[in-house]
Design a protein around this motif. Structure first.
Motif, PDB file in Angstrom:
ATOM      1  N   VAL A 114       0.871  -1.184   0.000  1.00 50.62           N
ATOM      2  CA  VAL A 114       0.000   0.000   0.000  1.00 50.62           C
ATOM      3  C   VAL A 114       0.905   1.230   0.000  1.00 50.62           C
ATOM      4  N   PRO A 115       0.852   2.066  -1.051  1.00 53.62           N
ATOM      5  CA  PRO A 115       1.782   3.195  -1.129  1.00 53.62           C
ATOM      6  C   PRO A 115       1.392   4.352  -0.208  1.00 53.62           C
ATOM      7  N   ALA A 116       2.394   5.097   0.224  1.00 53.61           N
ATOM      8  CA  ALA A 116       2.166   6.307   1.013  1.00 53.61           C
ATOM      9  C   ALA A 116       1.814   7.449   0.074  1.00 53.61           C
ATOM     10  N   TYR A 117       0.908   8.314   0.501  1.00 52.92           N
ATOM     11  CA  TYR A 117       0.492   9.430  -0.351  1.00 52.92           C
ATOM     12  C   TYR A 117       1.620  10.435  -0.566  1.00 52.92           C
ATOM     13  N   GLN A 118       2.523  10.550   0.394  1.00 54.12           N
ATOM     14  CA  GLN A 118       3.562  11.567   0.302  1.00 54.12           C
ATOM     15  C   GLN A 118       4.789  11.093  -0.481  1.00 54.12           C
ATOM     16  N   THR A 119       5.107   9.784  -0.381  1.00 55.37           N
ATOM     17  CA  THR A 119       6.371   9.313  -0.953  1.00 55.37           C
ATOM     18  C   THR A 119       6.228   8.130  -1.911  1.00 55.37           C
ATOM     19  N   GLY A 120       5.058   7.507  -1.963  1.00 54.61           N
ATOM     20  CA  GLY A 120       4.892   6.283  -2.739  1.00 54.61           C
ATOM     21  C   GLY A 120       4.731   6.518  -4.227  1.00 54.61           C
ATOM     22  N   ALA A 121       4.877   5.427  -4.977  1.00 50.99           N
ATOM     23  CA  ALA A 121       4.680   5.461  -6.423  1.00 50.99           C
ATOM     24  C   ALA A 121       3.349   4.790  -6.748  1.00 50.99           C
ATOM     25  N   SER A 122       2.620   5.372  -7.682  1.00 51.83           N
ATOM     26  CA  SER A 122       1.342   4.799  -8.110  1.00 51.83           C
ATOM     27  C   SER A 122       1.595   3.612  -9.026  1.00 51.83           C
ATOM     28  N   SER A 123       0.783   2.575  -8.899  1.00 51.67           N
ATOM     29  CA  SER A 123       0.934   1.400  -9.766  1.00 51.67           C
ATOM     30  C   SER A 123       0.551   1.721 -11.206  1.00 51.67           C
ATOM     31  N   GLY A 159       1.543   4.524 -12.674  1.00 51.45           N
ATOM     32  CA  GLY A 159       2.519   5.495 -13.170  1.00 51.45           C
ATOM     33  C   GLY A 159       2.465   6.800 -12.397  1.00 51.45           C
ATOM     34  N   GLY A 160       3.620   7.375 -12.175  1.00 50.26           N
ATOM     35  CA  GLY A 160       3.699   8.642 -11.456  1.00 50.26           C
ATOM     36  C   GLY A 160       3.765   8.430  -9.953  1.00 50.26           C
ATOM     37  N   ASN A 161       3.853   9.516  -9.247  1.00 49.37           N
ATOM     38  CA  ASN A 161       3.938   9.481  -7.787  1.00 49.37           C
ATOM     39  C   ASN A 161       2.586   9.758  -7.158  1.00 49.37           C
ATOM     40  N   MET A 162       2.355   9.162  -5.999  1.00 47.14           N
ATOM     41  CA  MET A 162       1.081   9.345  -5.288  1.00 47.14           C
ATOM     42  C   MET A 162       0.858  10.810  -4.920  1.00 47.14           C
ATOM     43  N   VAL A 163       1.925  11.515  -4.618  1.00 46.90           N
ATOM     44  CA  VAL A 163       1.795  12.913  -4.219  1.00 46.90           C
ATOM     45  C   VAL A 163       1.262  13.790  -5.360  1.00 46.90           C
ATOM     46  N   ASP A 164       1.405  13.302  -6.597  1.00 42.17           N
ATOM     47  CA  ASP A 164       0.967  14.080  -7.762  1.00 42.17           C
ATOM     48  C   ASP A 164      -0.422  13.695  -8.273  1.00 42.17           C
ATOM     49  N   LEU A 165      -1.074  12.738  -7.609  1.00 43.23           N
ATOM     50  CA  LEU A 165      -2.409  12.331  -8.071  1.00 43.23           C
ATOM     51  C   LEU A 165      -3.368  13.503  -8.015  1.00 43.23           C
ATOM     52  N   THR A 166      -4.120  13.686  -9.105  1.00 46.70           N
ATOM     53  CA  THR A 166      -5.113  14.766  -9.148  1.00 46.70           C
ATOM     54  C   THR A 166      -6.406  14.313  -8.481  1.00 46.70           C
ATOM     55  N   ALA A 167      -7.289  15.271  -8.240  1.00 47.34           N
ATOM     56  CA  ALA A 167      -8.585  14.972  -7.604  1.00 47.34           C
ATOM     57  C   ALA A 167      -9.370  13.948  -8.420  1.00 47.34           C
ATOM     58  N   GLY A 168      -9.342  14.100  -9.749  1.00 48.72           N
ATOM     59  CA  GLY A 168     -10.080  13.180 -10.611  1.00 48.72           C
ATOM     60  C   GLY A 168      -9.553  11.762 -10.546  1.00 48.72           C
ATOM     61  N   LYS A 169      -8.235  11.599 -10.461  1.00 49.56           N
ATOM     62  CA  LYS A 169      -7.649  10.258 -10.372  1.00 49.56           C
ATOM     63  C   LYS A 169      -7.996   9.606  -9.027  1.00 49.56           C
ATOM     64  N   ILE A 170      -7.976  10.387  -7.977  1.00 50.21           N
ATOM     65  CA  ILE A 170      -8.325   9.847  -6.654  1.00 50.21           C
ATOM     66  C   ILE A 170      -9.798   9.433  -6.642  1.00 50.21           C
ATOM     67  N   TYR A 182     -13.846   2.936  -8.574  1.00 54.38           N
ATOM     68  CA  TYR A 182     -13.633   1.642  -9.212  1.00 54.38           C
ATOM     69  C   TYR A 182     -12.696   0.710  -8.437  1.00 54.38           C
ATOM     70  N   GLY A 183     -11.805   1.285  -7.635  1.00 53.19           N
ATOM     71  CA  GLY A 183     -10.789   0.479  -6.973  1.00 53.19           C
ATOM     72  C   GLY A 183      -9.620   0.218  -7.908  1.00 53.19           C
ATOM     73  N   VAL A 184      -8.554  -0.325  -7.352  1.00 52.67           N
ATOM     74  CA  VAL A 184      -7.382  -0.690  -8.148  1.00 52.67           C
ATOM     75  C   VAL A 184      -6.572  -1.716  -7.356  1.00 52.67           C
ATOM     76  N   ASN A 185      -6.032  -2.712  -8.038  1.00 53.51           N
ATOM     77  CA  ASN A 185      -5.241  -3.777  -7.404  1.00 53.51           C
ATOM     78  C   ASN A 185      -6.030  -4.413  -6.255  1.00 53.51           C
ATOM     79  N   ASN A 186      -5.447  -4.452  -5.045  1.00 57.33           N
ATOM     80  CA  ASN A 186      -6.148  -5.065  -3.902  1.00 57.33           C
ATOM     81  C   ASN A 186      -7.287  -4.203  -3.371  1.00 57.33           C
ATOM     82  N   MET A 187      -7.308  -2.949  -3.739  1.00 59.76           N
ATOM     83  CA  MET A 187      -8.355  -2.039  -3.252  1.00 59.76           C
ATOM     84  C   MET A 187      -9.607  -2.210  -4.091  1.00 59.76           C
TER      85      MET A 187
END
Length: 201
Positions: free
Chosen positions: A142-151, A153-164, A170-175
């Motif tokens: 489970v990635p950290a929002y501040q330092t993790g990488a998104s499965s 592509g890109g970093n979790m810290v850069d996820l936009t509101a729409g992607k979240i 829909y969920g993703v991977n185990n979520m």
């Protein structure tokens, strides 16, 4: 003496009356073995409405459970077909979707509440990916929002509101999808709170 005799007679009368009532009740209960006794508020446990799987003569096909009319939507339903559950839909949602709610203390508090209930068991209350389900090794990665990488592509810290929002829906991977548990409005509040966690707040 006279008073005590009167009291004794009164007690005998009450005792005799009690025995007579008890005998009558016992006799009437044993009289008909098929009787279940008195019923109170029968309509409380005999449903008036049809059960969904019961035959129903009120409809042409004889079924109680009917399909809703064409082009109708359930109350409170918000269509989300515009951004399908694909990588392309995820990326498009990331560009085009904007949180319609104002960032204020009320929305953030409600978003935090929903996050703690639905997301923190895996993501952790601080968004560090160290929720209690991760700590007892039920889930991993489970990635950290501040330092993790998104499965995706890109970093979790850069996820936009729409992607979240898309990921909550829909969920993703185990979520798994949380669309049935979190209403669209509350999803935006969770998005708002996650974006605070991305900043380390």
């Amino acid at each position: 003496m006279k008073g005590s005799t009167l009291a004794m007679n009164k007690n005998k009368f009450v005792y005799a009356a009690f025995l007579a009532i008890a005998f009558a009740a016992t006799f009437s209960a044993c009289k008909d073995k098929r009787s279940t006794g008195l019923e109170y508020a029968r309509n409380m446990y005999d449903p008036i409405a049809y059960n969904p799987d019961q035959p129903n003569k009120n409809f042409k096909d004889g079924k109680t459970a009917q399909l809703p009319p064409a082009n109708t939507k359930p109350v409170g339903f918000e269509e989300y077909d515009k951004y399908p559950n694909t990588l392309e839909g995820y990326n498009e949602a990331g560009v085009k979707m904007v949180n319609p709610l104002p960032v204020d203390s009320t929305n953030l508090a409600q978003g935090k509440h929903s996050f703690v209930v639905f997301c923190a068991p895996c993501h952790g209350e601080k968004g560090d990916g160290q929720g209690h389900l991760v700590k007892i090794e039920k889930f991993s990665g489970v990635p950290a929002y501040q330092t993790g990488a998104s499965s995706r592509g890109g970093n979790m810290v850069d996820l936009t509101a729409g992607k979240i929002y898309h990921t909550i829906t829909y969920g993703v991977n185990n979520m798994g999808s949380h669309a049935s548990q979190i209403s669209p409005t509350d999803r935006w509040k969770v998005v708002m709170y996650v974006q605070q966690l991305q900043k380390g707040q």
